[in-house]
Design an enzyme around this catalytic site. Structure first.
Site, mmCIF file in Angstrom:
data_model
loop_
_atom_site.group_PDB
_atom_site.id
_atom_site.type_symbol
_atom_site.label_atom_id
_atom_site.label_comp_id
_atom_site.label_asym_id
_atom_site.label_seq_id
_atom_site.Cartn_x
_atom_site.Cartn_y
_atom_site.Cartn_z
ATOM 1 N N GLU A 21 0.943 -1.917 -8.929
ATOM 2 C CA GLU A 21 0.570 -2.905 -9.945
ATOM 3 C C GLU A 21 0.087 -2.293 -11.264
ATOM 4 O OE1 GLU A 21 -2.129 -5.719 -8.177
ATOM 5 O OE2 GLU A 21 -0.554 -6.596 -6.924
ATOM 6 N N GLU A 25 4.750 -8.115 -2.469
ATOM 7 C CA GLU A 25 3.459 -8.595 -1.961
ATOM 8 C C GLU A 25 3.409 -10.115 -2.087
ATOM 9 O OE1 GLU A 25 -0.222 -6.985 -3.335
ATOM 10 O OE2 GLU A 25 0.537 -4.927 -3.475
#
Length: 410
Positions: free
Chosen positions: A211, A328
């Protein structure tokens, strides 16, 4: 061999037959293992394995290396791989980093704890036993497990003047720390399998960062320059494995009209331009409407999720022309009104959309639910934990998706 009686001969023949059957089964197992040893690749704009389409259902278990650093706790890694494999899951995403923290892999720049590295060796060798591919991430964006803030602090400790942690992407000293870590991981020779990571097909892909975000430049250009540099580095060391960035999917300035799909803000990445870099083999998105849109209703969050998936699937197919992975997603037991049944319905809805996109020719290749734990791992439960042996209904939803994607592959 001389036969001293008919009964002896019959018994000897039975033992011989049994031995041949056992040998055949062992050879079948060996051949099956060898069949899974081919590298996952890209064919056109889709994943492939040994020349055939590869669609998957998978999971995240970020904690594996640090847990496996303690040989007495390795059974938890085995348990997760065993239960996930039984549910048909074939890809696991996990960390290949732990920087400067307790139980760290990288104690300081270039200094490693061999005990923790051997934990990662075990994870890779154990994944291979259960025919599960791995996506290994090199660093975290956040302070958990050290991450980007730790790299910046190391530089400050060495007397380097930094403006902020976002200098991770631009300062040559900090980039040097990262480059060295990438080199060290990729070229590591597994102490169990004796195979270098870069030569091990158990690894499906490398991930540059979990991320990435950049508050200093919301356009995505700063991150883009870093991705280009580091993607070229990875490919210069290892041309066999796939490579992804590790992005959440936020849109940037390349196509301003796409920003309407963001959850109301930007994070310094650009889903389009970042993934158009040729060394990046596939795109990823993450999805947490329960966090991003916490004040909205569950129906509004689900509507966002549908648009988030639809938009990125269309862009991966038409613009990027690369595979897409929902790397995710999940539902937290901390959400208002949470029930296991509600989680199962949510996961089933997400899975259904994934299957439809894949069936209709889209480039969406699979998903990785966040996150699977073993029994007795409560300290690692962030609210999203799934213990397959304790959650039979959720396990059933997962198994059905695994079967659907596997069937679609064939």
């Amino acid at each position: 061999m001389a036969c001293f009686s008919n009964n002896t001969c019959i018994l000897a023949l039975l033992f011989l037959s049994l031995a041949l059957v056992c040998k055949a089964r062992v050879l079948d197992h060996v051949n099956y293992s060898r069949n899974r040893q081919g590298f996952v690749s890209i064919k056109g704009s889709h994943f492939a394995h040994k020349g055939s389409p590869f669609l998957f259902n998978g999971f995240n278990s970020y904690w594996m290396m640090t847990v496996a650093a303690d040989p007495n706790m390795r059974h938890q890694v085995t348990e997760v791989f065993r239960d996930a494999s039984a549910a048909g899951m074939s890809v696991c995403r996990t960390w290949a980093f732990a920087d400067g923290s307790s139980n760290a892999l990288q104690l300081s720049p270039g200094t490693y704890d061999e005990r923790v590295f051997q934990g990662l060796d075990f994870v890779i060798s154990e994944a291979k036993k259960f025919n599960i591919f791995l996506i290994l991430s090199f660093v975290n964006n956040y302070k958990d497990y050290g991450g980007r803030p730790q790299y910046a602090q190391w530089a400050r400790n060495a007397g380097v003047q930094l403006n902020n942690d976002d200098d991770f992407y631009t300062h040559p000293v900090v980039k040097g720390y990262y480059r060295n870590h990438v080199q060290r991981v990729i070229t590591r020779i597994n102490t169990i399998t004796k195979v270098a990571y870069k030569d091990d097909s158990t690894v499906m892909a490398w991930e540059l960062m979990n991320e990435p975000r950049c508050d200093a430049d919301y356009s995505g250009k700063t991150v883009n320059g870093w991705v280009q540099e580091m993607a070229s580095l990875v490919k210069s060391i290892d041309s066999k494995h796939l490579l992804t960035i590790g992005m959440e999917g936020f849109y940037g300035d390349t196509m301003p009209e796409k920003k309407q799909f963001n959850p109301g803000y930007q994070v310094g990445t650009d889903f389009i331009s970042n993934h158009l870099i040729k060394e990046i083999d596939f795109a990823t998105i993450h999805a947490y409407p329960d966090i991003w849109l916490a004040k909205q209703t569950e129906d509004e969050q689900m509507a966002f999720m549908g648009k988030w998936m639809q938009s990125h699937n269309a862009d991966a197919q038409a613009i990027l022309k690369k595979p897409l992975v929902i790397a995710e997603f999940g539902k937290s037991n901390k959400d208002p009104g949470y029930t296991v049944g509600g989680r199962d319905l949510y996961m089933n809805a997400v899975y259904t959309n994934i299957y439809k996109f894949a069936r209709n020719g889209g480039t969406l290749g699979g998903s990785l639910v966040w996150q699977v734990l073993a029994q007795g791992m409560q300290p690692y439960d962030d609210g999203y934990a799934i213990v397959l042996s304790e959650n039979p209904t959720t396990g059933s939803v997962i198994s059905q998706q695994s079967h659907a994607m596997s069937t679609l592959s064939h």
